[in-house]
Design a protein around this motif. Sequence first.
Motif, PDB file in Angstrom:
ATOM      1  N   VAL A  41     -76.272  -8.407 -26.986  1.00  0.00           N
ATOM      2  CA  VAL A  41     -75.247  -7.833 -27.872  1.00  0.00           C
ATOM      3  C   VAL A  41     -75.259  -6.312 -27.838  1.00  0.00           C
ATOM      4  N   ALA A  42     -76.281  -5.704 -27.178  1.00  0.00           N
ATOM      5  CA  ALA A  42     -76.382  -4.239 -27.158  1.00  0.00           C
ATOM      6  C   ALA A  42     -75.812  -3.715 -25.843  1.00  0.00           C
ATOM      7  N   PHE A  43     -74.973  -2.691 -25.971  1.00  0.00           N
ATOM      8  CA  PHE A  43     -74.342  -2.134 -24.770  1.00  0.00           C
ATOM      9  C   PHE A  43     -74.614  -0.649 -24.669  1.00  0.00           C
ATOM     10  N   ARG A  44     -74.738  -0.194 -23.423  1.00  0.00           N
ATOM     11  CA  ARG A  44     -74.926   1.230 -23.164  1.00  0.00           C
ATOM     12  C   ARG A  44     -73.573   1.928 -23.211  1.00  0.00           C
ATOM     13  N   PRO A  45     -73.592   3.260 -23.446  1.00  0.00           N
ATOM     14  CA  PRO A  45     -72.342   4.021 -23.435  1.00  0.00           C
ATOM     15  C   PRO A  45     -71.695   3.981 -22.049  1.00  0.00           C
ATOM     16  N   PRO A  46     -70.437   4.413 -21.956  1.00  0.00           N
ATOM     17  CA  PRO A  46     -69.750   4.408 -20.672  1.00  0.00           C
ATOM     18  C   PRO A  46     -70.531   5.194 -19.620  1.00  0.00           C
ATOM     19  N   GLY A  47     -70.481   4.719 -18.400  1.00  0.00           N
ATOM     20  CA  GLY A  47     -71.102   5.464 -17.306  1.00  0.00           C
ATOM     21  C   GLY A  47     -72.591   5.243 -17.176  1.00  0.00           C
ATOM     22  N   ALA A  48     -73.178   4.411 -18.054  1.00  0.00           N
ATOM     23  CA  ALA A  48     -74.623   4.190 -17.974  1.00  0.00           C
ATOM     24  C   ALA A  48     -74.977   3.538 -16.645  1.00  0.00           C
ATOM     25  N   ARG A  49     -76.055   4.022 -16.056  1.00  0.00           N
ATOM     26  CA  ARG A  49     -76.510   3.417 -14.810  1.00  0.00           C
ATOM     27  C   ARG A  49     -77.066   2.036 -15.085  1.00  0.00           C
ATOM     28  N   SER A  50     -77.385   1.308 -14.046  1.00  0.00           N
ATOM     29  CA  SER A  50     -77.948  -0.027 -14.232  1.00  0.00           C
ATOM     30  C   SER A  50     -79.173   0.096 -15.130  1.00  0.00           C
ATOM     31  N   GLU A  51     -79.444  -0.935 -15.905  1.00  0.00           N
ATOM     32  CA  GLU A  51     -80.464  -0.837 -16.953  1.00  0.00           C
ATOM     33  C   GLU A  51     -81.796  -0.322 -16.410  1.00  0.00           C
ATOM     34  N   GLN A  52     -82.200  -0.797 -15.255  1.00  0.00           N
ATOM     35  CA  GLN A  52     -83.467  -0.356 -14.678  1.00  0.00           C
ATOM     36  C   GLN A  52     -83.439   1.150 -14.391  1.00  0.00           C
ATOM     37  N   ASP A  53     -82.366   1.624 -13.774  1.00  0.00           N
ATOM     38  CA  ASP A  53     -82.253   3.054 -13.480  1.00  0.00           C
ATOM     39  C   ASP A  53     -82.100   3.856 -14.764  1.00  0.00           C
ATOM     40  N   PHE A  54     -81.381   3.287 -15.710  1.00  0.00           N
ATOM     41  CA  PHE A  54     -81.116   3.999 -16.965  1.00  0.00           C
ATOM     42  C   PHE A  54     -82.422   4.339 -17.677  1.00  0.00           C
ATOM     43  N   LEU A  55     -83.352   3.395 -17.688  1.00  0.00           N
ATOM     44  CA  LEU A  55     -84.602   3.614 -18.417  1.00  0.00           C
ATOM     45  C   LEU A  55     -85.489   4.654 -17.745  1.00  0.00           C
ATOM     46  N   GLY A  56     -85.236   4.929 -16.472  1.00  0.00           N
ATOM     47  CA  GLY A  56     -85.960   6.000 -15.812  1.00  0.00           C
ATOM     48  C   GLY A  56     -85.243   7.331 -15.936  1.00  0.00           C
ATOM     49  N   ALA A  57     -83.949   7.264 -16.255  1.00  0.00           N
ATOM     50  CA  ALA A  57     -83.137   8.476 -16.264  1.00  0.00           C
ATOM     51  C   ALA A  57     -82.909   9.019 -17.671  1.00  0.00           C
ATOM     52  N   CYS A  58     -82.796   8.110 -18.650  1.00  0.00           N
ATOM     53  CA  CYS A  58     -82.509   8.537 -20.030  1.00  0.00           C
ATOM     54  C   CYS A  58     -83.736   9.215 -20.610  1.00  0.00           C
ATOM     55  N   ILE A  59     -83.511  10.433 -21.131  1.00  0.00           N
ATOM     56  CA  ILE A  59     -84.629  11.231 -21.605  1.00  0.00           C
ATOM     57  C   ILE A  59     -84.832  11.060 -23.118  1.00  0.00           C
ATOM     58  N   ARG A  60     -84.054  10.170 -23.704  1.00  0.00           N
ATOM     59  CA  ARG A  60     -84.215   9.801 -25.127  1.00  0.00           C
ATOM     60  C   ARG A  60     -83.934  10.971 -26.078  1.00  0.00           C
ATOM     61  N   CYS A  61     -82.926  11.795 -25.752  1.00  0.00           N
ATOM     62  CA  CYS A  61     -82.666  12.967 -26.578  1.00  0.00           C
ATOM     63  C   CYS A  61     -81.656  12.683 -27.680  1.00  0.00           C
ATOM     64  N   GLY A  62     -80.771  11.700 -27.459  1.00  0.00           N
ATOM     65  CA  GLY A  62     -79.799  11.367 -28.500  1.00  0.00           C
ATOM     66  C   GLY A  62     -78.569  12.256 -28.539  1.00  0.00           C
ATOM     67  N   LEU A  63     -78.339  13.062 -27.519  1.00  0.00           N
ATOM     68  CA  LEU A  63     -77.172  13.934 -27.562  1.00  0.00           C
ATOM     69  C   LEU A  63     -75.850  13.171 -27.430  1.00  0.00           C
ATOM     70  N   CYS A  64     -75.883  12.063 -26.685  1.00  0.00           N
ATOM     71  CA  CYS A  64     -74.661  11.243 -26.595  1.00  0.00           C
ATOM     72  C   CYS A  64     -74.326  10.671 -27.958  1.00  0.00           C
TER      73      CYS A  64
END
Lengths: 259, 280
Positions: A41-64
């Motif tokens: 039920v949880a979705f990433r914002p538009p343009g999010a990379r594949s979940e595996q790549d996203f977790l390596g790329a997202c720096i957890r800053c919350g700016l989006c």
Amino acid sequence: MNASTSRRQFIVDAARMACGVGMAGLGLGAYVKQAQALPPVAFRPPGARSEQDFLGACIRCGLCVRDCPPQILGLAQPGQPVATGTPYFVARSGACEMCENLPCIKACPTGALDHRLTDVAQARMGLAVLVDHETCLNFLGLRCDVCYRVCPLIDKAITLEPRHNERTGRHTIFEPVVHADACTGCGKCEASCVLEVAAIKVLPMPLAKGELGSHYRLGWKEKEKAGGSLVAPEIEHRYQLPEGLRYEAGKGLATETPQ
Amino acid sequence: MSARASVPKWLLLRRGAQLAFLALFLAGPWFGFWIVKGNYNYSLTLDLLPLTDPYVLLQSLLAGHRPERNALLGAAIVAVCYALVGGRVFCAWVCPVNPVTDLAAWLRSRLGIKGGAHVSRHARFGLLAMTLVLALATGSIAWEFVNPVSLLHRGLFFGFGLAWTAVLAVFLFDLVFMNRGWCGHLCPVGAFYSLLGHRSLLRVALPRRAACDDCNDCFAVCPEPLVIRAPLKDAGVRPVILSPQCTNCGRCIDVCAKDVFAFGTRFQHSPPLDACQAPK
């Protein structure tokens, strides 16, 4: 003697530390493996990379999350079933408004939300699926149409397909049909479904889509591509018929005439 | 115990700095003044200045991601700043966990809690290596799932959830199990920043080390007491604390009744007072 004792002590200490750190690493690795599964039920914002790549790329800053105009994004907290500190939204409680200028992507400093996505209609956050044909009001013969009306890509991502209403015998059922080539997975349809529990739901792509075997070829498409039949000459369809009978197009069954 | 210096100037300044940094971040979510957005992992000040935690970015790189410009620029700015003022200035002056562990250490000494687990102060480097290897192996910024530093900081602005359990765990660990356990022994963030500030300019110097009367107040108050001994007691060592584990917190400056310590640069040479003191 003294030097050897201290050397031994050093080796023991080093081994102890290596073991401790190794154990911590294994524990954390195992925890991370299960903690990073994204609930459907949880979705990433538009343009999010594949979940595996996203977790390596997202720096957890919350700016989006900060720059989301309708404020539908949340930043996952420990205890929630989404990787801690990463952004997500739940379609039913707040769908993506598909802002044209994509402020969430612009805010992302790392490109976890891919900056190459500039047209929000090309976003693929998930795919809407009319999962419950038994409660959907349109399937019951009513003209609810809400999911169709709210769809930002009306008549592209959702169309209404008329078919006969067998129950009444004289009405039409307008079946909402989602088209994967246009649906962005924004979730407006799910958010606005009038039922207590939505009959139309956005699902993650892997749950929503089937996939043909890679060796499958659709004859009519291949024919279109090639500009003509690939099997020459086109063989007439034959039926298993009793002896002495034959089938002729336009004529039907005919008695075989002995030659 | 010798008499304490009257006002713990650096302690007050430090708490002020910690509060000020938090206030900057809180002004947005609490009062709507968006001076800074984000958290210590990455923040954008006045929609202009990007600041990135180079440690998190390094993990992201190892996880196989190539970040966009802002993240890289922010990391470069932060890295240069801490390389100049001392990497662990982050720990003492900025990190939100520091007040928690300082409170635990203070309470531990007030309650007379002694003993506990023995772990090498080098363990943090082992954990640092572990987090980097995990990023490489899992393709995910694994440490961010449990990092108490970012859990606390992010929690303050985006909602805590169960983040308080991690903070409480660190507090209790320091209080009961290990003196200065988290910040002084285990935290890989601090380990990373200590490496970053290995050659930093700003250091605590000991311009009046000859005046030391061995009261041991500095050792008692220092969160990393191993860094003091050589520059204070060894005449062959220059009178400046060069260890990258020193957090530049300035507590030694505050507590020393003989004013042995002062902020200086790593180039501190023959102290003026040493020269005119007669050898004992």
